[in-house]
Design a protein around this motif. Sequence first.
Motif, mmCIF file in Angstrom:
data_model
loop_
_atom_site.group_PDB
_atom_site.id
_atom_site.type_symbol
_atom_site.label_atom_id
_atom_site.label_comp_id
_atom_site.label_asym_id
_atom_site.label_seq_id
_atom_site.Cartn_x
_atom_site.Cartn_y
_atom_site.Cartn_z
ATOM 1 N N GLY A 8 0.819 -1.209 0.000
ATOM 2 C CA GLY A 8 0.000 0.000 0.000
ATOM 3 C C GLY A 8 0.848 1.251 0.000
ATOM 4 N N GLY A 9 2.012 1.163 -0.619
ATOM 5 C CA GLY A 9 2.973 2.265 -0.577
ATOM 6 C C GLY A 9 2.630 3.439 -1.469
ATOM 7 N N SER A 10 1.572 3.297 -2.263
ATOM 8 C CA SER A 10 1.209 4.391 -3.157
ATOM 9 C C SER A 10 0.178 5.331 -2.539
ATOM 10 C CB SER A 10 0.656 3.829 -4.476
ATOM 11 O OG SER A 10 -0.511 3.048 -4.235
ATOM 12 N N GLY A 11 -0.364 4.973 -1.362
ATOM 13 C CA GLY A 11 -1.348 5.819 -0.700
ATOM 14 C C GLY A 11 -0.715 6.897 0.146
ATOM 15 N N GLY A 12 -1.541 7.652 0.880
ATOM 16 C CA GLY A 12 -1.046 8.791 1.647
ATOM 17 C C GLY A 12 -0.038 8.421 2.716
ATOM 18 N N ILE A 13 -0.432 7.558 3.648
ATOM 19 C CA ILE A 13 0.494 7.134 4.707
ATOM 20 C C ILE A 13 1.613 6.288 4.115
ATOM 21 C CG2 ILE A 13 0.722 5.707 6.773
ATOM 22 C CD1 ILE A 13 -2.058 6.630 7.612
ATOM 23 N N GLY A 14 1.267 5.384 3.197
ATOM 24 C CA GLY A 14 2.272 4.513 2.599
ATOM 25 C C GLY A 14 3.355 5.283 1.869
ATOM 26 N N ALA A 15 2.969 6.293 1.119
ATOM 27 C CA ALA A 15 3.954 7.089 0.381
ATOM 28 C C ALA A 15 4.894 7.813 1.335
ATOM 29 C CB ALA A 15 3.243 8.087 -0.527
ATOM 30 N N ALA A 16 4.345 8.343 2.421
ATOM 31 C CA ALA A 16 5.179 9.032 3.411
ATOM 32 C C ALA A 16 6.170 8.065 4.051
ATOM 33 C CB ALA A 16 4.298 9.675 4.475
ATOM 34 N N ILE A 17 5.724 6.838 4.317
ATOM 35 C CA ILE A 17 6.614 5.826 4.894
ATOM 36 C C ILE A 17 7.724 5.480 3.908
ATOM 37 C CG2 ILE A 17 6.755 3.417 5.652
ATOM 38 C CD1 ILE A 17 3.890 3.768 6.761
ATOM 39 N N CYS A 18 7.350 5.285 2.650
ATOM 40 C CA CYS A 18 8.345 4.961 1.626
ATOM 41 C C CYS A 18 9.412 6.053 1.527
ATOM 42 C CB CYS A 18 7.663 4.785 0.273
ATOM 43 S SG CYS A 18 6.662 3.293 0.121
ATOM 44 N N GLN A 19 8.977 7.291 1.492
ATOM 45 C CA GLN A 19 9.912 8.399 1.360
ATOM 46 C C GLN A 19 10.831 8.505 2.573
ATOM 47 O OE1 GLN A 19 7.439 11.810 0.433
ATOM 48 N NE2 GLN A 19 6.523 10.744 -1.294
ATOM 49 N N ARG A 20 10.280 8.273 3.758
ATOM 50 C CA ARG A 20 11.111 8.365 4.968
ATOM 51 C C ARG A 20 12.120 7.224 5.028
ATOM 52 N NH1 ARG A 20 11.812 10.034 10.380
ATOM 53 N NH2 ARG A 20 13.875 9.131 10.737
ATOM 54 N N LEU A 21 11.704 6.014 4.686
ATOM 55 C CA LEU A 21 12.646 4.886 4.697
ATOM 56 C C LEU A 21 13.751 5.090 3.672
ATOM 57 C CD1 LEU A 21 10.231 1.831 5.100
ATOM 58 C CD2 LEU A 21 11.734 2.830 6.841
ATOM 59 N N ALA A 22 13.401 5.677 2.534
ATOM 60 C CA ALA A 22 14.423 5.975 1.522
ATOM 61 C C ALA A 22 15.393 7.025 2.034
ATOM 62 C CB ALA A 22 13.752 6.441 0.232
ATOM 63 N N THR A 23 14.874 8.021 2.737
ATOM 64 C CA THR A 23 15.732 9.053 3.335
ATOM 65 C C THR A 23 16.714 8.445 4.325
ATOM 66 O OG1 THR A 23 14.031 10.763 3.083
ATOM 67 C CG2 THR A 23 15.737 11.178 4.718
ATOM 68 N N ASP A 24 16.278 7.369 4.990
ATOM 69 C CA ASP A 24 17.145 6.690 5.957
ATOM 70 C C ASP A 24 18.163 5.771 5.287
ATOM 71 O OD1 ASP A 24 15.864 7.980 7.980
ATOM 72 O OD2 ASP A 24 14.711 6.255 8.686
ATOM 73 N N GLY A 25 18.149 5.731 3.962
ATOM 74 C CA GLY A 25 19.178 4.997 3.239
ATOM 75 C C GLY A 25 18.801 3.608 2.781
ATOM 76 N N HIS A 26 17.527 3.241 2.884
ATOM 77 C CA HIS A 26 17.092 1.919 2.465
ATOM 78 C C HIS A 26 16.672 1.920 0.995
ATOM 79 C CE1 HIS A 26 17.251 0.935 6.654
ATOM 80 N NE2 HIS A 26 16.291 1.782 6.965
ATOM 81 N N HIS A 27 16.779 0.759 0.380
ATOM 82 C CA HIS A 27 16.187 0.571 -0.948
ATOM 83 C C HIS A 27 14.734 0.191 -0.724
ATOM 84 C CE1 HIS A 27 15.786 -0.522 -5.176
ATOM 85 N NE2 HIS A 27 15.089 -1.568 -4.750
ATOM 86 N N VAL A 28 13.821 1.012 -1.233
ATOM 87 C CA VAL A 28 12.407 0.843 -0.918
ATOM 88 C C VAL A 28 11.651 0.261 -2.108
ATOM 89 C CG1 VAL A 28 10.294 1.989 -0.168
ATOM 90 C CG2 VAL A 28 12.507 2.767 0.695
ATOM 91 N N ILE A 29 10.904 -0.800 -1.842
ATOM 92 C CA ILE A 29 10.023 -1.404 -2.840
ATOM 93 C C ILE A 29 8.620 -0.882 -2.561
ATOM 94 C CG2 ILE A 29 9.131 -3.555 -3.803
ATOM 95 C CD1 ILE A 29 11.716 -4.865 -2.488
ATOM 96 N N VAL A 30 8.125 -0.056 -3.466
ATOM 97 C CA VAL A 30 6.833 0.603 -3.289
ATOM 98 C C VAL A 30 5.758 -0.259 -3.932
ATOM 99 C CG1 VAL A 30 5.507 2.712 -3.663
ATOM 100 C CG2 VAL A 30 8.004 2.840 -3.398
ATOM 101 N N HIS A 31 4.863 -0.777 -3.113
ATOM 102 C CA HIS A 31 3.822 -1.680 -3.617
ATOM 103 C C HIS A 31 2.508 -0.955 -3.855
ATOM 104 C CE1 HIS A 31 0.159 -4.017 -2.577
ATOM 105 N NE2 HIS A 31 0.644 -4.861 -3.453
ATOM 106 N N ALA A 32 1.831 -1.374 -4.897
ATOM 107 C CA ALA A 32 0.455 -0.948 -5.146
ATOM 108 C C ALA A 32 -0.355 -2.188 -5.498
ATOM 109 C CB ALA A 32 0.389 0.063 -6.285
ATOM 110 N N ASN A 33 -1.653 -2.077 -5.398
ATOM 111 C CA ASN A 33 -2.503 -3.202 -5.759
ATOM 112 C C ASN A 33 -2.564 -3.343 -7.281
ATOM 113 O OD1 ASN A 33 -4.416 -5.230 -5.908
ATOM 114 N ND2 ASN A 33 -6.127 -3.940 -5.286
ATOM 115 N N ARG A 34 -3.217 -2.402 -7.930
ATOM 116 C CA ARG A 34 -3.293 -2.430 -9.393
ATOM 117 C C ARG A 34 -2.668 -1.176 -10.034
ATOM 118 N NH1 ARG A 34 -8.243 -4.302 -7.554
ATOM 119 N NH2 ARG A 34 -8.718 -6.464 -8.095
ATOM 120 N N SER A 35 -2.600 -0.107 -9.281
ATOM 121 C CA SER A 35 -2.156 1.180 -9.835
ATOM 122 C C SER A 35 -0.637 1.299 -9.791
ATOM 123 C CB SER A 35 -2.808 2.340 -9.073
ATOM 124 O OG SER A 35 -4.217 2.238 -9.118
#
Length: 239
Positions: A8-35
């Motif tokens: 659910g990384g493409s939604g509001g909370i999910g996108a914020a989490i993805c961006q923060r984890l990337a800022t912390d230096g992780h390689h982030v896999i952003v998941h969506a259902n169909r979109s």
Amino acid sequence: MKRALVTGGSGGIGAAICQRLATDGHHVIVHANRSLDKASAVVETIVAAGGNAEAVAFDVTDRSATAAALETLLEAGPIQILVNNAGIHADAVFPGMTGKQWDSVLDVSLNGFFNVTQPLTMPMIRTRWGRIVNISSVAGITGNRGQVNYSAAKGALHAASKSLALELASRGITVNCVAPGVIATDMIEGAFDSDTIKKIVPMQRAGKPEEVADLVAFLASPQAAYISGQVISINGGMI
């Protein structure tokens, strides 16, 4: 660089989490259902800021499709940070709730948790380090009118997280739940006006997705190594 999957990384909370984890230096896999396009947009934002990310799309309720997608992702190495953020609402008062509304909500939040987490567990165990953060809700703690299905799914997620935390504790893997209250995302638009928020939230405002992301990022960090099996609320003092 650790690899992190956020469902659910493409939604509001999910996108914020993805961006923060990337800022912390992780390689982030952003998941969506169909979109996939929405997940790709989050990836573009992360890469433009100097981070590392990729997009993936699969239905977490489809066990075989999820297993196939995760098998492909694992070819590049273990995923050591997992944020189970995918979830849906299908609200109705219980006497009028349909079986489809009940099944769909439990399928995404609870079966989705199993379908994603179980295949990633052994690869994570082999690394002797891991962080699993399950995004829940205040409704899973207090209940909420019109959300018997959603509350049931999140409450079960709490219990499952506590049990899994016990199983994985000796392997250097923590499992926790983050339970947001009213957060300013598209999901709450039309559900809470400003006057209602002031009445139900002692801090008299909705939380920010970035505030949830900060908590998740801490739980995913080495500094949170002794925190496991917990349900941590972030709700402006609601409970």
